[in-house]
Design an enzyme around this catalytic site. Structure first.
Site, PDB file in Angstrom:
ATOM      1  CB  SER A  17     -18.807-127.063  -0.417  1.00 14.27           C
ATOM      2  OG  SER A  17     -18.304-128.182   0.294  1.00 14.27           O
ATOM      3  CE  LYS A  66     -10.360-132.351   3.849  1.00 18.72           C
ATOM      4  NZ  LYS A  66     -11.212-133.321   4.531  1.00 18.72           N
ATOM      5  CG  ASN A  87     -12.425-128.869   7.264  1.00 19.49           C
ATOM      6  OD1 ASN A  87     -12.170-128.105   8.199  1.00 19.49           O
ATOM      7  ND2 ASN A  87     -13.583-129.508   7.173  1.00 19.49           N
ATOM      8  CG  ASP A 102     -13.216-133.060   7.770  1.00 17.91           C
ATOM      9  OD1 ASP A 102     -14.232-132.580   7.239  1.00 17.91           O
ATOM     10  OD2 ASP A 102     -12.129-133.194   7.173  1.00 17.91           O
ATOM     11  N   GLY A 129      -5.659-143.079   7.820  1.00 18.52           N
ATOM     12  CA  GLY A 129      -5.248-141.977   6.946  1.00 18.52           C
ATOM     13  C   GLY A 129      -5.698-140.637   7.520  1.00 18.52           C
TER      14      GLY A 129
END
Ligand code: NDP
Length: 274
Positions: A17, A66, A87, A102, A129
């Protein structure tokens, strides 16, 4: 002083990132500094309050924080509320705004970068998940003909579909319950590839022209994509584009400008191959 941003995770040293956001800042002529910050597993809230006190304007959040970020937010975007996870954080006027980019990142990679419309498609989502939960609403917003969630523990897939029942009727089951079905888009949101494990995918699930998409990425083909290739999937893509696009969406939330991702994605790809 440039505006301060950071990504929080544990571990975090591997994070791409900082490089992605430095490239975005250069591309859009935004004056900002973005760094990686390691937070203790039980110390996320303290790490964030120290960051805000030091002038932090916004943050990305990765594994395992998160859900902590979701709970810490004083206001949530609708997509973050749906995802049950955050996020992207933005700090202003004493407020902690939580967003989740996301799903938007995945959908933009599939539709824009890979040129695959979701409208009218039969989609299979593997896994139930956090990553799967975050992409369901954005996938449904693309207008697919159907969405089926298959998971090792079928009860988790069923519970996930129930949480989105107001948006669409979503089919669920174990991997075995996809026998006899075929799909135009198969998305791997399990962490099986991390352990190098293959999934018990029945023959015939990849329809002609099917795109197989693995949220995971790494050097070389992931185990899921190797399996999809062997089972006849026409097109293969890993999650590097999703990584770049969720970052671009976070950058847009913070700065109001959307960076183009093609050059950044090409650099990330070259870095993986090196
Ligand atoms: P979770 O731990 O929340 O969920 C893991 C999922 O994988 C569960 O559905 C679990 O099934 C399934 N699973 C794990 N091992 C196996 C196995 N051996 N066989 C079959 N199913 C298995 O993880 P996340 O949802 O947070 O992450 C999933 C993946 O998505 C990771 O690889 C992560 O790196 C990736 N990801 C990529 C992003 C990107 O930007 N490219 C962004 C976010 C995530 P069960 O319920 O039965 O345990």
């Amino acid at each position: 002083m440039p505006d301060l941003y950071a990504v929080f995770g544990n571990p975090i040293a591997h994070s791409k990132s900082p490089a992605i956001h430095a490239a975005f800042a250069a591309l859009t002529a935004q004056d900002l500094h973005y760094e990686a910050r390691l937070a203790p597993v039980d110390g996320f809230a303290t790490a964030i309050s120290e960051f805000v006190a030091a002038g932090g304007k916004g943050a990305n959040v990765t594994v395992p924080f998160k859900e902590d970020a979701f709970r810490l937010s004083t206001r949530l975007s609708e997509r973050a509320a749906r995802a049950g996870a955050v996020n992207t954080l933005q700090f202003a006027g004493g407020e902690i705004f939580g967003d989740n980019t996301d799903g938007a990142g995945l959908v933009r990679d599939i539709t824009h970068n890979l040129g695959c419309s979701l409208a009218g498609k039969h989609i299979l989502l593997l896994g139930a998940g956090g990553a799967a939960r975050g992409v369901i609403a954005p996938l449904l917003a693309g207008g697919p003909a159907s969405l089926f969630i298959a998971n090792r523990s079928a009860d988790k897939a069923l519970a996930l579909a129930a949480a989105f029942a107001d948006l669409a009727a979503v089919g669920t089951g174990s991997f075995g319950e996809t026998v006899g079905k075929s799909f135009d888009l198969v998305i791997n949101a399990t962490s099986a590839s991390l352990a190098g494990a293959s999934l018990p995918l029945p023959a015939g699930i990849f329809a002609p022209g099917c795109l197989a998409y693995d949220m995971m990425y790494g050097k070389g083909e992931t185990p899921f994509l190797a399996q999809a290739r062997a089972q006849g999937a026409a097109r293969l893509a890993d999650g590097l584009g999703m990584l770049a696009e969720q970052a671009a969406e976070a950058f847009f939330v913070w700065r109001g400008v959307r960076p183009e991702t093609a050059s950044v994605l090409a650099e990330l790809r070259a870095g993986l191959a090196a």
